[in-house]
Enzyme design. Structure first.
Site, PDB file in Angstrom:
ATOM      1  N   LYS A  22      49.617  22.798  40.166  1.00  0.00           N
ATOM      2  CA  LYS A  22      50.953  22.604  40.769  1.00  0.00           C
ATOM      3  C   LYS A  22      50.980  21.294  41.548  1.00  0.00           C
ATOM      4  CE  LYS A  22      51.856  24.735  44.801  1.00  0.00           C
ATOM      5  NZ  LYS A  22      52.294  23.893  45.910  1.00  0.00           N
ATOM      6  N   CYS A 116      57.738  24.603  58.061  1.00  0.00           N
ATOM      7  CA  CYS A 116      57.621  25.771  57.173  1.00  0.00           C
ATOM      8  C   CYS A 116      56.697  26.759  57.882  1.00  0.00           C
ATOM      9  CB  CYS A 116      57.076  25.350  55.811  1.00  0.00           C
ATOM     10  SG  CYS A 116      55.345  24.982  55.850  1.00  0.00           S
ATOM     11  N   ASP A 305      43.864  25.272  51.435  1.00  0.00           N
ATOM     12  CA  ASP A 305      44.590  26.144  50.503  1.00  0.00           C
ATOM     13  C   ASP A 305      43.748  27.316  50.022  1.00  0.00           C
ATOM     14  OD1 ASP A 305      46.532  23.526  48.854  1.00  0.00           O
ATOM     15  OD2 ASP A 305      46.655  24.455  50.823  1.00  0.00           O
ATOM     16  N   ARG A 397      55.789  30.763  43.479  1.00  0.00           N
ATOM     17  CA  ARG A 397      55.941  29.311  43.671  1.00  0.00           C
ATOM     18  C   ARG A 397      54.720  28.575  43.136  1.00  0.00           C
ATOM     19  NH1 ARG A 397      57.581  27.168  49.385  1.00  0.00           N
ATOM     20  NH2 ARG A 397      57.177  25.325  48.120  1.00  0.00           N
TER      21      ARG A 397
HETATM   22  C1  EPZ Z   1      49.633  18.963  50.413  1.00  0.00           C
HETATM   23  O1  EPZ Z   1      50.648  19.151  51.375  1.00  0.00           O
HETATM   24  C2  EPZ Z   1      49.685  20.179  49.504  1.00  0.00           C
HETATM   25  N1  EPZ Z   1      50.997  20.231  48.842  1.00  0.00           N
HETATM   26  C3  EPZ Z   1      49.460  21.439  50.324  1.00  0.00           C
HETATM   27  O2  EPZ Z   1      49.435  22.532  49.421  1.00  0.00           O
HETATM   28  C4  EPZ Z   1      48.099  21.336  51.002  1.00  0.00           C
HETATM   29  O3  EPZ Z   1      47.903  22.468  51.819  1.00  0.00           O
HETATM   30  C5  EPZ Z   1      48.050  20.055  51.854  1.00  0.00           C
HETATM   31  O4  EPZ Z   1      48.343  18.911  51.035  1.00  0.00           O
HETATM   32  C6  EPZ Z   1      46.676  19.839  52.478  1.00  0.00           C
HETATM   33  O5  EPZ Z   1      45.706  19.794  51.467  1.00  0.00           O
HETATM   34  C7  EPZ Z   1      51.224  19.436  47.779  1.00  0.00           C
HETATM   35  O6  EPZ Z   1      50.379  18.657  47.363  1.00  0.00           O
HETATM   36  C8  EPZ Z   1      52.561  19.560  47.127  1.00  0.00           C
HETATM   37  P1  EPZ Z   1      49.401  16.821  54.259  1.00  0.00           P
HETATM   38  P2  EPZ Z   1      51.087  17.919  52.337  1.00  0.00           P
HETATM   39  O7  EPZ Z   1      50.423  15.737  54.336  1.00  0.00           O
HETATM   40  O8  EPZ Z   1      50.878  16.643  51.634  1.00  0.00           O
HETATM   41  C9  EPZ Z   1      49.968  16.141  58.891  1.00  0.00           C
HETATM   42  C10 EPZ Z   1      49.915  24.650  48.678  1.00  0.00           C
HETATM   43  O9  EPZ Z   1      49.520  25.700  49.157  1.00  0.00           O
HETATM   44  N2  EPZ Z   1      50.941  15.091  58.530  1.00  0.00           N
HETATM   45  O10 EPZ Z   1      48.097  16.524  53.571  1.00  0.00           O
HETATM   46  O11 EPZ Z   1      52.446  18.222  52.849  1.00  0.00           O
HETATM   47  C11 EPZ Z   1      50.459  17.542  58.518  1.00  0.00           C
HETATM   48  O12 EPZ Z   1      51.279  18.064  59.534  1.00  0.00           O
HETATM   49  C12 EPZ Z   1      50.422  23.558  49.572  1.00  0.00           C
HETATM   50  O13 EPZ Z   1      49.893  24.362  47.458  1.00  0.00           O
HETATM   51  C13 EPZ Z   1      51.513  14.325  59.550  1.00  0.00           C
HETATM   52  O14 EPZ Z   1      51.235  14.530  60.721  1.00  0.00           O
HETATM   53  O15 EPZ Z   1      50.043  18.054  53.495  1.00  0.00           O
HETATM   54  C14 EPZ Z   1      49.168  18.316  58.367  1.00  0.00           C
HETATM   55  O16 EPZ Z   1      48.738  18.762  59.633  1.00  0.00           O
HETATM   56  C15 EPZ Z   1      50.606  24.056  50.980  1.00  0.00           C
HETATM   57  N3  EPZ Z   1      52.399  13.357  59.218  1.00  0.00           N
HETATM   58  C16 EPZ Z   1      48.181  17.266  57.839  1.00  0.00           C
HETATM   59  O17 EPZ Z   1      48.785  15.991  58.091  1.00  0.00           O
HETATM   60  C17 EPZ Z   1      52.737  13.081  57.918  1.00  0.00           C
HETATM   61  O18 EPZ Z   1      53.547  12.161  57.677  1.00  0.00           O
HETATM   62  C18 EPZ Z   1      47.915  17.364  56.341  1.00  0.00           C
HETATM   63  O19 EPZ Z   1      49.173  17.436  55.707  1.00  0.00           O
HETATM   64  C19 EPZ Z   1      52.144  13.866  56.901  1.00  0.00           C
HETATM   65  C20 EPZ Z   1      51.236  14.861  57.226  1.00  0.00           C
END
Ligand code: EPZ
Length: 418
Positions: A22, A116, A305, A397
């Site tokens: 995904k 979320c 995850d 999802r």
């Molecule tokens: C990706 O989400 C995945 N989703 C998530 O999978 C996964 O849990 C996550 O990466 C971590 O591996 C997709 O790839 C579609 P992040 P993402 O940006 O990119 C902070 C699932 O279960 N952050 O890596 O949204 C954020 O708050 C989903 O399949 C900022 O502060 O996650 C978090 O604490 C859930 N500012 C950390 O970084 C930003 O601009 C990591 O988030 C961006 C992120």
């Protein structure tokens, strides 16, 4: 709303076909915006989130349809540059259309995703990078409005490792004027898959999979021709948890073990046995799991995850397990539901202490987010009696035909559609 009825206690045995990832499919689908023409992507999983991304692309004016194992996306006639709140609020990954739109058309209006169940999930780092590349960013009534004549290469350092932030800015950089360096970039296999797909479209990218990625902008890209998405490592990990907790014996077909080193090492320590066979990766669960600690960190560490699914296993392991969640601030929504099934778990901040119990008991429980719902399925498969899992649209999802795949390996599971 659909719900799953599971009667636990069976050792699950047989073969499981792992679907496409995904979290690779979503950025690759968004990347089709970067080039006109008809794109052909293979092994895209049939998931709610994929359909949402398809709806979003269609809303922009792209053509989107799935024919057997091929997802065809035509971005010749994109005439709208807005990702509306009612779509973005159902899937945060919608933010991945922001940079491709600005890169190719010089404009985008994308709803801020909002928080979320698992955390605030800001996109400040996506916007920081886009601004560094010359875009004018405005925030207005919950929307990001971004404009740029032509993005220019920049050096971007991520204070926090962000998967979609890395992917979004990689897509901004491939059509920018000059070279972009992404530092402290995410190293996930899904980031590498997107980079490999962009390179096949004509992009110049070096270092994907390491923490420094260099992208040399080009003037245009060609459409994706038959690119196959990598297998879903988190679905593989989830079925490893299923084998581990039921004392089962599964063969995972279409699994790439190298994408799961941290998970496999942890599960081996907990007593799970792995054997590579011609058909796929064989996973054999022990009579009794051994409690092990875990701490989630960005790839190649133990993935956030997989935290909920691993916790489900530890609820019936021998001993006490300390599980630390360091990536998201609120990713313990599954704990209250596991406790309804008799689990002994205490939370302090981002740390959960899980004391193994003899056996869980079936109960009515509620899914709250994608991986929490997977954790409840794993727990229900070994619990005594019947578990009813409500709101399983969360599961749909990210898992393709999960109930069917479980039934095929012997689970007593039924989907009730209301
Ligand atoms: C990706 O989400 C995945 N989703 C998530 O999978 C996964 O849990 C996550 O990466 C971590 O591996 C997709 O790839 C579609 P992040 P993402 O940006 O990119 C902070 C699932 O279960 N952050 O890596 O949204 C954020 O708050 C989903 O399949 C900022 O502060 O996650 C978090 O604490 C859930 N500012 C950390 O970084 C930003 O601009 C990591 O988030 C961006 C992120």
């Amino acid at each position: 709303m659909d719900r799953l009825v599971i009667r636990g206690g069976r050792r699950l045995k047989g073969e499981v076909q792992i679907s496409g990832a995904k979290n690779a499919a979503l950025p690759i689908m968004a990347s089709t915006i970067l080039s006109q023409g008809k794109h052909n992507i293979k092994d895209v999983p049939h998931l709610r989130d994929v359909m949402t991304m398809g709806k979003l692309l269609a809303n922009l004016g792209a053509g989107f349809h799935i024919h057997n194992n091929e997802t065809i996306i035509d971005c010749d006639r994109i005439k709208n540059f807005e990702a509306p709140y009612d779509l973005v609020k159902t899937m945060r990954a919608s933010v991945l259309v922001l940079c491709p739109l600005v890169a190719r058309f010089g404009r985008a209006k994308v709803s801020l995703p909002g928080g979320c169940a698992i955390g605030a999930r800001p996109i400040n780092l996506h916007l920081m990078g886009l601004e560094k590349m010359g875009a004018k960013i405005q925030l207005e009534s919950g929307y990001v409005i971004a404009k740029a004549t032509r993005l220019k290469g920049a050096s971007i350092y991520f204070d926090t490792i962000t998967v979609t932030g890395t992917e979004n800015l990689m897509m901004a950089a491939v059509l920018a004027k000059g070279t972009t360096i992404l530092e402290n970039a995410a190293r996930e296999p899904e980031v590498v898959d997107l980079a490999n797909c962009l390179i096949k479209m004509g992009a110049r990218i070096n270092g994907a999979g390491s923490s420094v990625i260099e992208i040399e902008g080009v003037d245009e890209l060609k459409p994706i021709a038959n690119y196959s998405i990598i297998p879903d490592r988190i679905e593989s990990g989830t079925f490893m948890a299923v084998a581990g907790i039921t004392g089962g014996d599964l063969v995972l077909k279409n699994c790439i073990p190298e994408h799961l080193d941290a998970v496999i090492m942890k599960l081996k320590d907990a007593g799970v046995v792995f054997k590579e066979t011609k058909k796929g990766l064989r996973v054999i669960g022990p009579e009794k799991l051994i409690a092990r600690d875990a701490k989630t960190i960005p790839y190649p560490g133990f993935p956030t995850d997989m935290q909920a699914q691993f916790m489900a296993m530890m609820t019936v392991a021998k001993g006490t397990s300390i599980i630390k969640e360091t990536v998201f601030e609120n990713r313990f929504m599954h704990v209250a539901e596991l406790k309804r099934m008799g689990a002994d778990i205490n939370i302090e901040g981002g740390t959960a202490t899980v004391k193994g119990v003899e056996r869980l008991k079936g109960a009515p429980v509620m899914a709250t987010d994608l991986r929490a719902s997977a954790s409840l399925v794993v727990a229900a498969l070994c619990a005594k009696g019947e578990t009813i899992i409500h709101r399983i649209y969360h599961l749909d999802r990210g898992y393709e035909r999960m109930d069917e795949k479980l039934r095929q390996i012997g689970a007593d599971i039924e989907r009730l559609t209301s």
